[in-house]
Design a protein around this motif. Structure first.
Motif, PDB file in Angstrom:
ATOM      1  N   GLU A   2       0.874  -1.172   0.000  1.00  0.00           N
ATOM      2  CA  GLU A   2       0.000   0.000   0.000  1.00  0.00           C
ATOM      3  C   GLU A   2       0.907   1.216   0.000  1.00  0.00           C
ATOM      4  OE1 GLU A   2      -2.505  -0.304   3.433  1.00  0.00           O
ATOM      5  OE2 GLU A   2      -3.862  -1.722   2.462  1.00  0.00           O
ATOM      6  N   THR A  59      -2.902   9.702   3.273  1.00  0.00           N
ATOM      7  CA  THR A  59      -3.820   8.806   2.576  1.00  0.00           C
ATOM      8  C   THR A  59      -3.044   7.598   2.090  1.00  0.00           C
ATOM      9  OG1 THR A  59      -5.553   8.707   0.878  1.00  0.00           O
ATOM     10  CG2 THR A  59      -3.535   9.842   0.264  1.00  0.00           C
ATOM     11  N   LYS A  60      -3.779   6.610   1.575  1.00  0.00           N
ATOM     12  CA  LYS A  60      -3.085   5.467   0.972  1.00  0.00           C
ATOM     13  C   LYS A  60      -3.696   5.169  -0.384  1.00  0.00           C
ATOM     14  CE  LYS A  60      -5.826   1.802   3.193  1.00  0.00           C
ATOM     15  NZ  LYS A  60      -6.366   0.923   2.187  1.00  0.00           N
ATOM     16  N   SER A 119      -9.813   5.798   3.912  1.00  0.00           N
ATOM     17  CA  SER A 119      -8.419   5.619   3.468  1.00  0.00           C
ATOM     18  C   SER A 119      -7.582   6.871   3.683  1.00  0.00           C
ATOM     19  CB  SER A 119      -8.396   5.269   1.972  1.00  0.00           C
ATOM     20  OG  SER A 119      -8.851   6.369   1.204  1.00  0.00           O
TER      21      SER A 119
END
Length: 315
Positions: free
Chosen positions: A99, A200-201, A223
């Motif tokens: 991620e 964020t991812k 997220s």
């Protein structure tokens, strides 16, 4: 709470397999398409809560769709259509097992590590003299390996990703480039709405023809972490907590009720009043993040609605 969708058991034409994640259920079809259903399940500390949150799946799906449309000129994505408020249909991809987490500010996990005395996160140096929620000189990428079922995601450095062969160097350079471009655009969109995109991812996959595309969700409250821009500087100067737009309020409530997903801990009872308040917070998040009024979908029979809309689209 029969006005929520917490479980799906569909059988679509050409269906080959089903993957059930914490929040989304993904149906793979034989024509290399995926039908992704955003449920109303709520996950925190890697645990799925016993009750669903009304409209949460619709909110996440519609924010992600809007943000993918608003960034597709920068980064290609997997999405083809959204035939239902809770459903996204797109191309099948082989997901990368990392991620891409990017942080503009010292918050959340990064702040906890910093408080514990660490000055490196995922091999990236963090300057001395920072306090929680300060802005980094420039955004830092702190990847995490995607955990196998049930385990927590783990921090990992760029060096380890390449050394372990999780991603090739050529692909990783693209992932970093896409991550920075998306974060810059996401920050600009947030600023227009009076918000700060804190961290964020992003998740990426490779299509069958070898193209790297953005998958899953993007810039949603599940997220990402947002602060309100107004009053940010004053709160920092006074050492006050920032006003947040994220799932953090749920985590805080669970912590206050002695739950952090640790062994032997029991999920606290969520009353109908509390669940309604969480639903209202998600609607507020939607309206702030998109700048649009939230229109509630018909939830009298969500399962039937989804099935009809997907079958109609697949025709």
């Amino acid at each position: 709470m029969n006005n929520t969708i917490t479980e799906t058991n569909f059988n679509f034409p050409g269906q080959q397999s089903v993957y059930k994640g914490k929040v989304r259920d993904v149906y793979a079809l034989e024509d290399s398409r995926l039908v992704m259903i955003a449920s109303d399940r709520l996950s925190a500390f890697d645990v799925v809560m016993p009750k669903g949150i009304p409209y949460k799946g619709q909110i996440l799906n519609q924010i992600a769709t809007k943000m993918m449309n608003d960034t597709e000129d920068l980064v290609p994505n997997w999405l083809e259509a959204t035939p239902d408020p809770n459903v996204a249909v797109g191309r099948k991809c082989e997901p990368f097992k990392v991620e891409m987490v990017i942080r503009g500010y010292l918050s959340g996990h990064a702040a906890r590590e910093y408080k514990a005395g660490k000055r490196q996160l995922c091999g990236v140096a963090m300057p001395e003299g920072m306090k929680e929620n300060d802005k980094f000189p420039s955004p830092v990428i702190t990847p995490a390996t995607k955990a196998e079922q049930g385990d927590h995601d783990e921090d990992i450095s760029r060096e380890d990703i390449l050394k372990r062969g999780i991603v090739s160097e050529e692909d990783y350079i693209t992932l970093e480039d896409y991550t920075r471009k998306l974060f810059k655009r996401g920050s600009e969109i947030a600023a227009e709405r009076g918000l700060i995109l804190v961290d964020t991812k992003y998740e990426f996959g490779k299509t069958e023809d070898g193209k790297i595309v953005l998958i899953d969700e993007i810039h949603t409250p599940d997220s990402s972490r947002y602060f309100y821009k107004e009053g940010y500087e004053e709160r920092q100067e006074k050492g006050e907590p920032q006003k947040q737009l994220s799932k953090e309020f749920v985590r805080q409530w669970l912590i206050q009720n002695n739950f952090q997903g640790l062994e032997g801990q029991k999920v606290p009872e969520m009353s109908d009043e509390y669940i309604a308040s969480v639903s209202e917070r998600y609607i507020e998040l939607y309206e702030k993040i998109t700048g649009e009024e939230f229109k509630k979908a018909d939830v009298s029979n969500i399962q039937q609605r989804i099935e009809q809309n997907v079958l109609e689209y697949l025709k």
